[in-house]
Design an enzyme around this catalytic site. Sequence first.
Site, PDB file in Angstrom:
ATOM      1  N   ASP A   1       6.091  -1.301   0.675  1.00 14.73           N
ATOM      2  CA  ASP A   1       4.765  -1.898   0.583  1.00 14.73           C
ATOM      3  C   ASP A   1       3.748  -0.759   0.561  1.00 14.73           C
ATOM      4  OD1 ASP A   1       2.618  -3.793   0.830  1.00 14.73           O
ATOM      5  OD2 ASP A   1       4.041  -5.137   1.819  1.00 14.73           O
TER       6      ASP A   1
ATOM      7  N   ASP B   1      -0.276  -3.649  -2.125  1.00 16.46           N
ATOM      8  CA  ASP B   1      -1.157  -4.474  -1.317  1.00 16.46           C
ATOM      9  C   ASP B   1      -2.578  -4.525  -1.893  1.00 16.46           C
ATOM     10  OD1 ASP B   1      -1.326  -5.883   1.305  1.00 16.46           O
ATOM     11  OD2 ASP B   1      -2.860  -4.372   1.698  1.00 16.46           O
TER      12      ASP B   1
ATOM     13  N   HIS C   1       4.450 -13.533   3.626  1.00 16.45           N
ATOM     14  CA  HIS C   1       4.062 -13.385   5.026  1.00 16.45           C
ATOM     15  C   HIS C   1       2.602 -13.783   5.277  1.00 16.45           C
ATOM     16  CE1 HIS C   1       2.614  -9.992   2.865  1.00 16.45           C
ATOM     17  NE2 HIS C   1       1.846  -9.663   3.882  1.00 16.45           N
ATOM     18  N   ASP C   2       1.868 -14.152   4.228  1.00 13.30           N
ATOM     19  CA  ASP C   2       0.465 -14.537   4.388  1.00 13.30           C
ATOM     20  C   ASP C   2       0.223 -16.038   4.227  1.00 13.30           C
ATOM     21  OD1 ASP C   2      -0.448 -11.904   4.754  1.00 13.30           O
ATOM     22  OD2 ASP C   2      -0.664 -11.578   2.598  1.00 13.30           O
TER      23      ASP C   2
HETATM   24  C1  GLC Z   1      -2.571  -8.202   1.990  1.00 19.68           C
HETATM   25  C2  GLC Z   1      -1.388  -8.382   2.905  1.00 19.68           C
HETATM   26  C3  GLC Z   1      -1.882  -8.925   4.198  1.00 19.68           C
HETATM   27  C4  GLC Z   1      -2.834  -7.920   4.800  1.00 19.68           C
HETATM   28  C5  GLC Z   1      -3.953  -7.566   3.835  1.00 19.68           C
HETATM   29  C6  GLC Z   1      -4.691  -6.339   4.272  1.00 19.68           C
HETATM   30  O1  GLC Z   1      -3.181  -9.391   1.676  1.00 19.68           O
HETATM   31  O2  GLC Z   1      -0.428  -9.193   2.301  1.00 19.68           O
HETATM   32  O3  GLC Z   1      -0.841  -9.248   5.075  1.00 19.68           O
HETATM   33  O4  GLC Z   1      -3.388  -8.436   5.972  1.00 19.68           O
HETATM   34  O5  GLC Z   1      -3.460  -7.292   2.555  1.00 19.68           O
HETATM   35  O6  GLC Z   1      -3.871  -5.212   4.131  1.00 19.68           O
END
Ligand code: GLC
Length: 529
Positions: free
Chosen positions: A98, A194, A310-311
């Site tokens: 990631d 990301d 995960h979001d």
């Molecule tokens: C992306 C990730 C999330 C994170 C955000 C800030 O949306 O998937 O989990 O909080 O970026 O890095």
Amino acid sequence: MNIKKWQKQIVYQIYPRSFKDSNGDGIGDLKGIISKLDYIKDLGATAIWISPCFASPMKDGGYDISDYRSIDPIFGTNADMDELLLEAKKRDIGIILDLVVNHTSDQHVWFQEALKGKDNPYHDYYVWRKKANTLGSVFGGNAWEYVPALDEYYLHLFAKEQPDLNWENPKLREDIYEMMNYWLDKGVYGFRMDVIENLGKQPDLLITTNGEHLHEYLQEMHQKVYEGREAFSVGECWGADDHTRILYTDPDRKELNMVFQFSFFAQFWGQKNGKWNPSPFDLIKLKEVLFHKQITETKRSWNANFWDNHDLPRATISFCKGMDRKEASKMLFAISCFEQGTPFIYQGDEIGMGHPLFLKEEEIVDVEARNNLTCLRDQGFSKEDVFKMVSLNCRDNARTPFSWDSTKDGGFSTGTPWLKAPADYQTCNVEEEKNDETSVLSFFKKMIAFRQKEDILPLVLFGDFIPLAEDSPSSFSFLRVYKDQEIGFIANFSPSPITNPWEGKEFLFGSVPEDRFIPSCGVLIYRLK
Ligand code: GLC
Ligand code: CA
């Protein structure tokens, strides 16, 4: 047509905190992942995307990185990462890291240096202004934080502990490319990027996504990192639509392989208070978005097919009310496998995992959720209403410990897990499902094996997509047409049986036996030509 390696991947996403704990501290780790590589191989996935496992104060579950080249001690060591790469390679599984380069942690040495003064060379690695404007942070509140010693504000599109990097600075960009090359040279297969759409931010104009120089940066990144390598890239782009997807993924433009688009989900967010206040699910609207994505310029772009990550709360819960959750999980995955593009599985989808039952505020830990417990109260909602809004829609729902067996907390850890286990881990776990021919897990394996077959894969990857029954409130159906082949796909996306339009045709594959009627969540695939 020649199939490229990246095109035929089946990607399995791991949220490392919650996958498998090897040392009983309640937090999943790299050794835990290594111990489950055979499980992932057996499932049929060909690559693993691991959410961030780098050094981090964990203000945002590791999406706040303080050192891009070290593994955080809670996840293990750099030697563990080397071992993971080696073991994955033996099994022909690619490891996708990631890449969080819109921002760092405020503990990153670059930011610590930047705080030392305006003359410090790292000051310009971040975004500073004399005055704040009204730009909001994704996690609630204003996006600017004042630093008295400098009499300046820094930008943070996410938590205040996640200062935004200044992509206008070529030195910063060079450092990032060097870091990416470092990992690729070590044998990493690629990156999930990301909030990559934020790199071109123009905060003075309140522009965060799709800024002026975004695509220049991505082309530069491609040239400095990807050129000449066989590596994988998928961008996270909340603001992407079927037109901008082409900008990111047209192979001639040399940017990314594919992007995650979120409108299929975000279209149900409320006018007011967005994700905390979703509007009722509507299958016809879902199909409108997904079908449109499938029929727009797929010859010049590429889709990432996913329902969960995960979001997001699990789609089986958001979209499949009144249906059996496990059957729904099979149905959603079958759709991902038969749409054009690359399917992604989020850990737990393959056993039909559900949500925990949060009983009190203290059980919710995510930074976004916790900020909003306060922000929503400030808007005048009652404590009870806020708890309901947040507990049902927060990101913790997807981040529960993985259920391996029916022992305490699903066998995730011998200690106390960092987050509550799903409510029904005793009946929904790998051990229960692995020898059951009718389980979700068995279905995922069969589905992957079927899709990857030599005579099916080219059709799934390159065939035309023809939507069917767009106005039906119960079926999700389409044709895939490639050369002289025509394949029909139908899923019953409703709680009651529907009639099978193709009874008697050449039946190829399904989640249920072929019959006149298709039960709730049943999927059938036919050869029509
Ligand atoms: C992306 C990730 C999330 C994170 C955000 C800030 O949306 O998937 O989990 O909080 O970026 O890095
Ligand atoms: Ca651990």
